[in-house]
Design a protein around this motif. Sequence first.
Motif, PDB file in Angstrom:
ATOM      1  N   ASN A   1       0.848  -1.190   0.000  1.00 46.65           N
ATOM      2  CA  ASN A   1       0.000   0.000   0.000  1.00 46.65           C
ATOM      3  C   ASN A   1       0.879   1.234   0.000  1.00 46.65           C
ATOM      4  N   THR A   2       0.536   2.186  -0.838  1.00 43.55           N
ATOM      5  CA  THR A   2       1.226   3.468  -0.855  1.00 43.55           C
ATOM      6  C   THR A   2       0.179   4.568  -0.728  1.00 43.55           C
ATOM      7  N   TRP A   3       0.614   5.743  -0.323  1.00 43.48           N
ATOM      8  CA  TRP A   3      -0.279   6.884  -0.165  1.00 43.48           C
ATOM      9  C   TRP A   3       0.227   8.025  -1.031  1.00 43.48           C
ATOM     10  N   SER A   4      -0.691   8.685  -1.714  1.00 40.96           N
ATOM     11  CA  SER A   4      -0.357   9.820  -2.578  1.00 40.96           C
ATOM     12  C   SER A   4      -1.127  11.050  -2.122  1.00 40.96           C
ATOM     13  N   ASP A   5      -0.460  12.196  -2.135  1.00 42.40           N
ATOM     14  CA  ASP A   5      -1.131  13.446  -1.779  1.00 42.40           C
ATOM     15  C   ASP A   5      -2.188  13.787  -2.823  1.00 42.40           C
ATOM     16  N   ILE A   6      -3.387  14.119  -2.343  1.00 42.96           N
ATOM     17  CA  ILE A   6      -4.499  14.536  -3.192  1.00 42.96           C
ATOM     18  C   ILE A   6      -4.663  16.051  -3.122  1.00 42.96           C
ATOM     19  N   ALA A   7      -4.543  16.585  -1.908  1.00 42.95           N
ATOM     20  CA  ALA A   7      -4.733  18.030  -1.720  1.00 42.95           C
ATOM     21  C   ALA A   7      -4.046  18.450  -0.427  1.00 42.95           C
ATOM     22  N   THR A   8      -3.647  19.711  -0.372  1.00 43.84           N
ATOM     23  CA  THR A   8      -3.171  20.338   0.857  1.00 43.84           C
ATOM     24  C   THR A   8      -4.153  21.457   1.167  1.00 43.84           C
ATOM     25  N   VAL A   9      -4.722  21.413   2.378  1.00 40.14           N
ATOM     26  CA  VAL A   9      -5.800  22.337   2.741  1.00 40.14           C
ATOM     27  C   VAL A   9      -5.541  22.932   4.126  1.00 40.14           C
ATOM     28  N   TRP A  10      -6.210  24.036   4.404  1.00 45.51           N
ATOM     29  CA  TRP A  10      -6.219  24.605   5.740  1.00 45.51           C
ATOM     30  C   TRP A  10      -7.365  23.961   6.514  1.00 45.51           C
TER      31      TRP A  10
END
Length: 115
Positions: A29-38
Motif C-alpha cells: 500500500n502506498t499513499w499519494s497526496d491529493i490536496a493540501t488544505v487549511w
Amino acid sequence: MPPSIGSLRYRLRLQSRSTAQDTSGGQVNTWSDIATVWGDIQPLTGAKQVSAQAVHAEVTHHVFIRWQPQFANPQAVAAMRLVFNGRYFNIHAAINEGEGNRFLTLLTSEGLNDG
C-alpha cells in the motif's frame, strides 16, 4: 458547528491509498497526496485498547476543512487519510455541513494505525 474561516489554521494533507508492486513482486500500500488544505482539528475522545497483550491509544477528532468539488463524494473522502505534523488521521466520515458546499466535517481517529 463549523468554525469561522479564520480558525482554519493547520496545514493538512489529504492522501489517497493505492497499491504498488514491490521489488519482490508483492503488493504494498502506498499513499499519494491529493490536496493540501487549511483546517481545524478538535479532539473529541480518547480510549485505550488492549490487543495481543499490547496497549494502543486512540483519539477521535472532528476536523473542519473548506469544501472543494473534489471532496463531493463522501465515500471517496472516507477512504482517504489526513497527515498533519507526522500524525496520521483515519477518516471515517465526511459531512457536507448543511449541504451548503462551504465546509466539510471529517470524523477521524488517530493512534491505531497509519491510515
